[in-house]
Design a protein around this motif. Structure first.
Motif, PDB file in Angstrom:
ATOM      1  N   UNK A  36      46.658  38.122  32.501  1.00 59.82           N
ATOM      2  CA  UNK A  36      46.513  38.331  33.933  1.00 59.82           C
ATOM      3  C   UNK A  36      45.499  37.330  34.451  1.00 59.82           C
ATOM      4  N   UNK A  37      45.745  36.809  35.658  1.00 67.15           N
ATOM      5  CA  UNK A  37      44.778  35.883  36.259  1.00 67.15           C
ATOM      6  C   UNK A  37      44.612  36.180  37.730  1.00 67.15           C
ATOM      7  N   UNK A  38      43.423  35.850  38.252  1.00 65.36           N
ATOM      8  CA  UNK A  38      43.125  36.084  39.669  1.00 65.36           C
ATOM      9  C   UNK A  38      42.964  34.786  40.436  1.00 65.36           C
ATOM     10  N   UNK A  39      43.493  33.703  39.884  1.00 65.52           N
ATOM     11  CA  UNK A  39      43.350  32.404  40.515  1.00 65.52           C
ATOM     12  C   UNK A  39      42.154  31.622  40.006  1.00 65.52           C
ATOM     13  N   UNK A  40      41.257  32.307  39.286  1.00 67.21           N
ATOM     14  CA  UNK A  40      40.080  31.651  38.713  1.00 67.21           C
ATOM     15  C   UNK A  40      40.001  31.913  37.215  1.00 67.21           C
ATOM     16  N   UNK A  41      40.107  33.187  36.832  1.00 68.41           N
ATOM     17  CA  UNK A  41      39.950  33.584  35.437  1.00 68.41           C
ATOM     18  C   UNK A  41      41.257  34.144  34.895  1.00 68.41           C
ATOM     19  N   UNK A  42      41.582  33.792  33.641  1.00 69.75           N
ATOM     20  CA  UNK A  42      42.772  34.296  32.962  1.00 69.75           C
ATOM     21  C   UNK A  42      42.337  35.025  31.702  1.00 69.75           C
ATOM     22  N   UNK A  43      42.790  36.298  31.570  1.00 75.18           N
ATOM     23  CA  UNK A  43      42.421  37.119  30.421  1.00 75.18           C
ATOM     24  C   UNK A  43      43.652  37.852  29.908  1.00 75.18           C
ATOM     25  N   UNK A  44      43.690  38.069  28.589  1.00 77.94           N
ATOM     26  CA  UNK A  44      44.772  38.831  27.977  1.00 77.94           C
ATOM     27  C   UNK A  44      44.495  40.320  28.089  1.00 77.94           C
ATOM     28  N   UNK A  45      45.553  41.109  28.095  1.00 81.29           N
ATOM     29  CA  UNK A  45      45.410  42.561  28.020  1.00 81.29           C
ATOM     30  C   UNK A  45      44.548  42.881  26.799  1.00 81.29           C
ATOM     31  N   UNK A  46      43.638  43.858  26.954  1.00 73.87           N
ATOM     32  CA  UNK A  46      42.656  44.086  25.889  1.00 73.87           C
ATOM     33  C   UNK A  46      42.534  45.569  25.545  1.00 73.87           C
ATOM     34  N   UNK A  47      41.946  45.821  24.375  1.00 71.84           N
ATOM     35  CA  UNK A  47      41.728  47.192  23.924  1.00 71.84           C
ATOM     36  C   UNK A  47      40.253  47.526  23.828  1.00 71.84           C
ATOM     37  N   UNK A  48      39.388  46.594  24.080  1.00 70.73           N
ATOM     38  CA  UNK A  48      37.959  46.864  23.952  1.00 70.73           C
ATOM     39  C   UNK A  48      37.143  45.681  24.410  1.00 70.73           C
ATOM     40  N   UNK A  49      35.833  45.901  24.419  1.00 72.13           N
ATOM     41  CA  UNK A  49      34.887  44.904  24.932  1.00 72.13           C
ATOM     42  C   UNK A  49      33.798  44.676  23.895  1.00 72.13           C
ATOM     43  N   UNK A  50      33.460  43.428  23.633  1.00 71.29           N
ATOM     44  CA  UNK A  50      32.403  43.066  22.695  1.00 71.29           C
ATOM     45  C   UNK A  50      31.175  42.653  23.483  1.00 71.29           C
TER      46      UNK A  50
END
Length: 788
Positions: free
Chosen positions: A657-671
């Motif tokens: 998913x991207x918002x026009x600036x940042x692109x990130x993959x679907x995730x299951x957790x945060x480090x």
């Protein structure tokens, strides 16, 4: 050699034989592993070596066997009717062997066969905890039982069950300070804690099944054994404590009267009254006006004075009683109604409770505007002007919960309250008089540096902070408690110098309601983002001032968050088999970008070695939550991957998913250490043209179930297993004891079967955690303990 302060700790062992041969006063060395039981630090011991005894080899340390006489008020303090732990006292005394002489007993009853009681001294209170086998009935020999050679109570023999001294008894009590969350009479606010005292010896010891008592004659020698609980007697008894007037003005002289009698034939020898006004204490002598009645007439006090007092009486046995046992009696001098919120809030800038806290219901004539509403914001704040000290949180009830932003109300009666150091108002009588169309003008303009430096004056205020920068999205460093930090840039450049720890926190929690944004917002906030305007209300918790937003609309910025990545892959299911002879349409749930930017999606395929080899936007130019992959394109992709007709390959896929600036993959957790999200990948087996049979699954679980984790306790990782009798959308999350989400382990559709996931808690603190499984309509929760 380093003194007593902060130098004590509790020992625990899994091998009962490891320490039992050692006696009081032995000096030992040992290896240890730090852990916690509730809030009490403790160490598990191994490899113990005896090096001597303080009575023979280390006499300089013999005084450590004697309790440390300290004021109880340095450990716990009363704020109105609520009991709080003194944080400095925790650091100094937790685990220490202390003594509180001439304390008064209050009794709270029994719980599961264990005696709950407390002691009071100097207006403070300590709960008595029963770790010791001499004070604990449920582990006594003859009850649940314990190791027979231990000095447990013999409940059916000479000892009998332990019974606390009578309520009101004067005692000298010694013991070890601990923090176990004890609160038998419900005076400790939720989420806080009070320290307890843990007496160990009662002057009785069993040796080789023979009972010895301190002071006993044993073959011509007086036997000596420590006693942590000495009952001195019953102090004077108070009744009928009254004021001569209930509505007190600045022209009234008020007489305080009380009936006081000695107990057990003692006579009263002295009675004093200590009153406090304006931070100044005065002690006077009460006179015996008639029979058992003692009186003193207080002078007139200025208008709007808050007066607190207590009475102490000493009897012919030298015992002193106090009324009330803790805190004080209060009254308020008032000639006319209070007219401003500032009067409720203003202190000396160093912090502290409202000057009117504990005074009960007060007549006021305050007109204020609702700047935060339970209806839209989850909490209530009122404000009467855009100035320091002029806002206050309001507690929710049926009437206040209906108030809307902009409502103007006139308040005629209220009471103030304190919750974890934050002042709130309980509105007893009010009416809505109109609507403030210019509510936003009440937002007081400020910079973060001034708010942090003088947070008490800004508490409960709607604040407007222009031109701020996100300093960090993890205000607590290596612990993710949902808080982030902003700092005023003051135009940027050389003035933009604030570092981590120097800014103003933004919180995800409030004492008086529920915020409208989630606990993981901070994980999506961009470090370094510039915010044109941040509007919110100043709150306070855990020693820090913190801003809370009414909604995400309180932030004005074109780009301050990354897209939310915890959406769900729907189809195809994990491990699905796909034949490249028809179109395939993967689907997923929608997500958002919290700063309001439009999000677009793309599906990504990866080779077995995780190399990306295909990415394409979803339908409708990336706006839809599905993508149609034509069979011809799929066939071409498989051929390019070296998959011949009739052959199969297992590939990975996910969605970005991207918002026009940042692109990130679907995730299951945060480090938290890397400030990154852990991508979710699904596998699918693709067959080039040839037909395959559907898989038949046998031996499926009969019901949904969440298993106990193993190992438990654990450090730092453990395995969590669960059963799915059918395919379902599955979410497996972990929370701390305060209800804050600390990890998402699974967030996706899963096939029927038995599944196991690993939970790595390396970044979390020791303590109890809760894990919850949600699968379709099924939900189940279990507890686990991390001990580092």
């Amino acid at each position: 050699s380093m003194g007593r302060e902060g130098m004590s700790i509790q020992l625990v062992e899994s091998d009962y034989n490891l320490l039992e041969s050692y006696v009081r006063g032995d000096v030992i060395t040992f290896d240890a592993t730090l852990g916690f039981y509730n809030g009490t630090a403790q160490v598990g011991v191994e490899n113990v070596i005896l090096v001597g005894n303080v009575n023979a080899d280390y006499t300089d340390y013999a005084s450590l066997l004697e309790p440390w006489e300290v004021p109880m008020s340095e450990l716990n303090t009363f704020t109105g009717t609520e009991l709080y732990m003194n944080i400095e006292g925790y650091l100094q005394y937790n685990g220490a062997y202390v003594k509180f002489p001439s304390s008064t007993v209050t009794q709270a009853g029994e719980f599961n066969g264990r005696v709950d009681w407390s002691v009071n001294q100097g207006g403070s209170r300590m709960y008595v905890y029963d770790t010791s086998l001499r004070f604990r009935n449920d582990h006594a020999i003859g009850a649940e039982g314990y190791i027979p050679s231990y000095n447990a109570r013999r409940i059916d023999g000479d000892d009998g069950p332990f019974v606390a001294p009578a309520s009101g008894a004067n005692v000298d009590i010694s013991g070890f300070v601990n923090f176990v969350g004890d609160d038998p009479d419900g005076l400790v606010p939720s989420g806080n804690g009070a320290l307890s005292i843990n007496p160990f010896e009662d002057g009785v010891v069993w040796l080789n099944e023979a009972r010895f008592v301190d002071g006993q004659d044993v073959g011509g020698t007086t036997f000596s054994w420590p006693n942590d609980l000495v009952v001195n007697g019953l102090p004077p008894v108070f009744s009928n404590i009254m004021l001569s007037d209930s509505a007190i003005t600045s022209t009234d002289e008020v007489t305080v009267s009380a009936d006081i009698v000695g107990a057990e034939g003692a006579t009263i020898t002295a009675v004093s009254l200590t009153y406090s006004v304006g931070g100044k204490d005065s002690t006077v002598t009460m006179t015996n006006s008639a029979g058992d009645t003692y009186e003193f007439t207080l002078p007139a006090f200025p208008n709007f004075s808050a007066v607190s007092f207590h009475i102490e009486a000493t009897d012919s046995e030298g015992l002193t009683g106090r009324a009330p046992l803790s805190g004080g009696f209060n009254f308020f001098v008032q000639d006319e109604p209070i007219t401003s919120i500032e009067f409720l809030q203003k202190t000396d800038n160093t912090g502290g409770d409202s000057p009117l806290f504990g005074l009960g219901n007060l007549d006021v004539n305050i007109t204020a505007t609702v700047v935060a509403s339970a209806v839209t914001d989850g909490f209530i704040v009122i404000q009467d002007k855009a100035a320091a000290w002029s806002g206050i949180f309001v507690e929710q009830d049926n009437a206040t919960s209906a108030l809307a932003q902009g409502d103007i109300i006139n308040i005629t009666n209220l009471a103030t309250n304190e919750t974890y150091g934050v002042t709130s108002a309980i509105l007893n009588e009010f009416t809505k008089t109109g609507t403030n169309a210019e509510m936003d003008t009440l937002a007081m303009s400020a910079i973060t540096q001034d708010v942090v430096a003088n947070f008490e004056a800004h508490e409960g205020l709607l604040l407007s902070l222009d031109d701020v920068r996100v300093i960090t999205n993890q205000a607590d460093g290596g612990s993710d408690y949902g808080e982030w930090m902003i700092g005023s840039r003051q135009g940027g450049g050389a003035a933009d110098t604030l570092e981590v720890g120097e800014g103003l926190r933004v919180d995800d929690n409030v004492n008086f309601g529920q915020l409208t944004y989630g606990s993981n917002l901070n994980e999506h906030v961009k470090i370094g983002a510039v915010i044109d305007n941040f509007t919110g209300v100043l709150h306070y918790s855990y020693g820090n001032p913190k801003m809370i937003m009414r909604s995400l609309d309180d932030v004005t910025s074109s780009d301050w968050t990354v897209p939310m990545t915890d959406f769900v892959l729907k189809t195809p299911e994990e491990g699905a088999t796909i034949v490249a002879n028809e179109d395939v349409t993967p689907t997923w749930s929608a997500t958002t970008d919290l700063d309001g930017n439009t999000v677009r999606y793309e599906k990504v395929l990866y080779l077995p070695d995780s190399t990306e080899f295909f990415a394409a936007p979803s339908n409708n130019d990336g706006l839809d939550t599905e993508i149609t992959v034509p069979a011809t394109l799929l066939d071409q992709l498989l051929v390019s991957a070296g998959v011949a007709d009739g052959e199969s390959v297992t590939l990975l896929w996910n969605v970005r998913v991207n918002d026009g600036v940042d692109t990130l993959a679907i995730s299951s957790g945060y480090d938290i250490d890397t400030n990154t999200f852990t991508p979710i990948y699904r596998t699918a087996t693709f067959t080039n043209s040839s037909e395959v049979n559907n898989e038949v699954v046998a031996g499926l679980p009969e019901k949904f179930d969440l298993k106990p984790n193993y190992p438990n306790p654990f450090n730092p990782s453990t395995r969590i297993s669960f059963d799915l009798p059918e395919s379902a959308e599955v979410r497996l999350t972990v929370f701390d004891v305060l209800g804050r989400q600390v990890a998402t382990l699974v967030n996706q559709p899963m096939k029927a079967g038995s599944h196991t996931v690993n939970f790595d808690a390396q970044r979390l603190a020791s303590g109890v955690y809760i894990y919850r499984l949600e699968a379709g309509s099924f939900s189940m929760t279990r507890n686990m303990m991390l001990i580092k």
